[in-house]
Design a protein around this motif. Structure first.
Motif, short mmCIF file in Angstrom:
data_model
loop_
_atom_site.label_atom_id
_atom_site.label_comp_id
_atom_site.label_asym_id
_atom_site.label_seq_id
_atom_site.Cartn_x
_atom_site.Cartn_y
_atom_site.Cartn_z
N MET A 50 30.46 -80.83 -82.20
CA MET A 50 29.57 -81.62 -83.02
C MET A 50 28.34 -81.98 -82.19
N THR A 51 27.21 -81.95 -82.83
CA THR A 51 25.99 -82.47 -82.23
C THR A 51 25.90 -83.94 -82.62
N ALA A 52 25.99 -84.81 -81.61
CA ALA A 52 25.95 -86.25 -81.88
C ALA A 52 24.52 -86.71 -82.12
N ASP A 53 24.40 -87.87 -82.70
CA ASP A 53 23.10 -88.50 -82.95
C ASP A 53 22.14 -87.57 -83.70
N PRO A 54 22.54 -87.13 -84.89
CA PRO A 54 21.68 -86.21 -85.64
C PRO A 54 20.40 -86.89 -86.10
N ARG A 55 19.39 -86.11 -86.33
CA ARG A 55 18.12 -86.64 -86.84
C ARG A 55 18.29 -86.95 -88.32
N ALA A 56 17.83 -88.10 -88.71
CA ALA A 56 17.93 -88.53 -90.11
C ALA A 56 16.63 -89.21 -90.52
N LEU A 57 16.32 -89.07 -91.78
CA LEU A 57 15.15 -89.72 -92.38
C LEU A 57 15.57 -90.34 -93.70
N PRO A 58 14.87 -91.38 -94.13
CA PRO A 58 15.18 -91.98 -95.43
C PRO A 58 14.80 -91.06 -96.58
N LEU A 59 15.45 -91.26 -97.69
CA LEU A 59 15.27 -90.46 -98.90
C LEU A 59 13.80 -90.32 -99.31
N THR B 112 19.05 -90.18 -95.69
CA THR B 112 19.82 -91.41 -95.85
C THR B 112 19.19 -92.36 -96.86
N LEU B 113 20.04 -93.22 -97.39
CA LEU B 113 19.63 -94.31 -98.26
C LEU B 113 20.34 -95.54 -97.73
N SER B 114 19.57 -96.52 -97.28
CA SER B 114 20.13 -97.73 -96.66
C SER B 114 21.08 -97.39 -95.51
N GLY B 115 20.72 -96.35 -94.74
CA GLY B 115 21.50 -95.97 -93.57
C GLY B 115 22.71 -95.12 -93.85
N LYS B 116 22.99 -94.86 -95.13
CA LYS B 116 24.16 -94.05 -95.49
C LYS B 116 23.71 -92.66 -95.92
N LEU B 117 24.52 -91.67 -95.57
CA LEU B 117 24.18 -90.29 -95.90
C LEU B 117 24.13 -90.09 -97.41
N CYS B 118 23.04 -89.50 -97.88
CA CYS B 118 22.94 -89.17 -99.31
C CYS B 118 22.48 -87.74 -99.53
N GLY B 119 22.09 -87.04 -98.43
CA GLY B 119 21.63 -85.68 -98.59
C GLY B 119 21.43 -84.98 -97.26
N LEU B 120 21.07 -83.71 -97.37
CA LEU B 120 20.78 -82.87 -96.22
C LEU B 120 19.64 -81.95 -96.62
N VAL B 121 18.63 -81.85 -95.77
CA VAL B 121 17.53 -80.93 -96.04
C VAL B 121 17.43 -79.97 -94.86
N ASP C 55 33.50 -94.06 -91.47
CA ASP C 55 34.17 -94.56 -92.68
C ASP C 55 33.24 -95.36 -93.59
N GLN C 56 32.02 -95.65 -93.13
CA GLN C 56 31.01 -96.32 -93.96
C GLN C 56 29.98 -95.33 -94.50
N ASN C 57 30.24 -94.03 -94.32
CA ASN C 57 29.35 -92.94 -94.75
C ASN C 57 28.01 -92.94 -93.99
N ARG C 58 28.04 -93.44 -92.78
CA ARG C 58 26.86 -93.41 -91.91
C ARG C 58 26.96 -92.19 -91.01
N PRO C 59 25.87 -91.41 -90.91
CA PRO C 59 25.92 -90.19 -90.11
C PRO C 59 26.11 -90.48 -88.62
N VAL C 60 27.06 -89.74 -88.02
CA VAL C 60 27.30 -89.85 -86.58
C VAL C 60 27.13 -88.51 -85.87
N GLY C 61 27.01 -87.43 -86.65
CA GLY C 61 26.86 -86.11 -86.05
C GLY C 61 26.70 -85.04 -87.10
N ILE C 62 26.62 -83.81 -86.63
CA ILE C 62 26.57 -82.67 -87.52
C ILE C 62 27.21 -81.49 -86.80
N VAL C 63 27.95 -80.69 -87.54
CA VAL C 63 28.59 -79.50 -87.00
C VAL C 63 27.93 -78.29 -87.63
#
Length: 133
Positions: free
Chosen positions: A1-10, A32-41, A99-107
């Motif tokens: 897993m690549t930790a600390d993935p790049r994320a941007l708000p919706l 993300t939406l409010s820090g929770k994963l909602c999509g992938l681009v 468990d809160q649907n917050r991104p921690v990595g990507i495989v």
């Protein structure tokens, strides 16, 4: 897993995502939406869903082109689970969420090839090479 993935708000733009992908040498940004994963681009999403449709990257939000509610893994899932999921869903990247649907990595497929470690492989060589910027 690549930790600390790049994320941007919706509501971030494709332009912002593309710059991050370029600058970081990556092919995806989590949405993300409010820090929770909602999509992938992905870089492919930007080309197929935006550029090919003549959308303005500076005005188009990630929410307009991202894959919503992507398939995910948990931090404790193993590589066999990731590989099975990628095959089953025909995907190349899987976000890892807590468990809160917050991104921690990507495989990615490349991560799995490197983790395999069973000997020389052209795919491993490609996956371990630095990005071609």
């Amino acid at each position: 897993m690549t930790a600390d993935p790049r994320a941007l708000p919706l509501e971030a733009t494709l332009y912002e995502a593309a710059r991050i992908m370029r600058d970081q040498g990556i092919g995806d940004v989590l949405v993300t939406l409010s820090g929770k994963l909602c999509g992938l681009v992905t870089d492919r999403d930007i080309v197929i869903r935006a550029v090919a449709e003549s959308l303005d990257a500076a005005l188009t939000s990630l929410g307009e082109v991202c894959t919503a509610e992507p398939v995910t893994l948990g931090p404790d899932d193993d590589t066999d689970t990731a590989l099975r999921l990628m095959r089953q869903e025909a995907i190349r990247r899987v976000p890892v969420v807590d468990d809160q649907n917050r991104p921690v990595g990507i495989v990615s497929i490349g991560d799995l090839v490197i983790a395999d470690g069973t000997g020389p492989s052209p795919l491993r060589d490609i996956s371990e090479a630095p990005p071609n910027l």
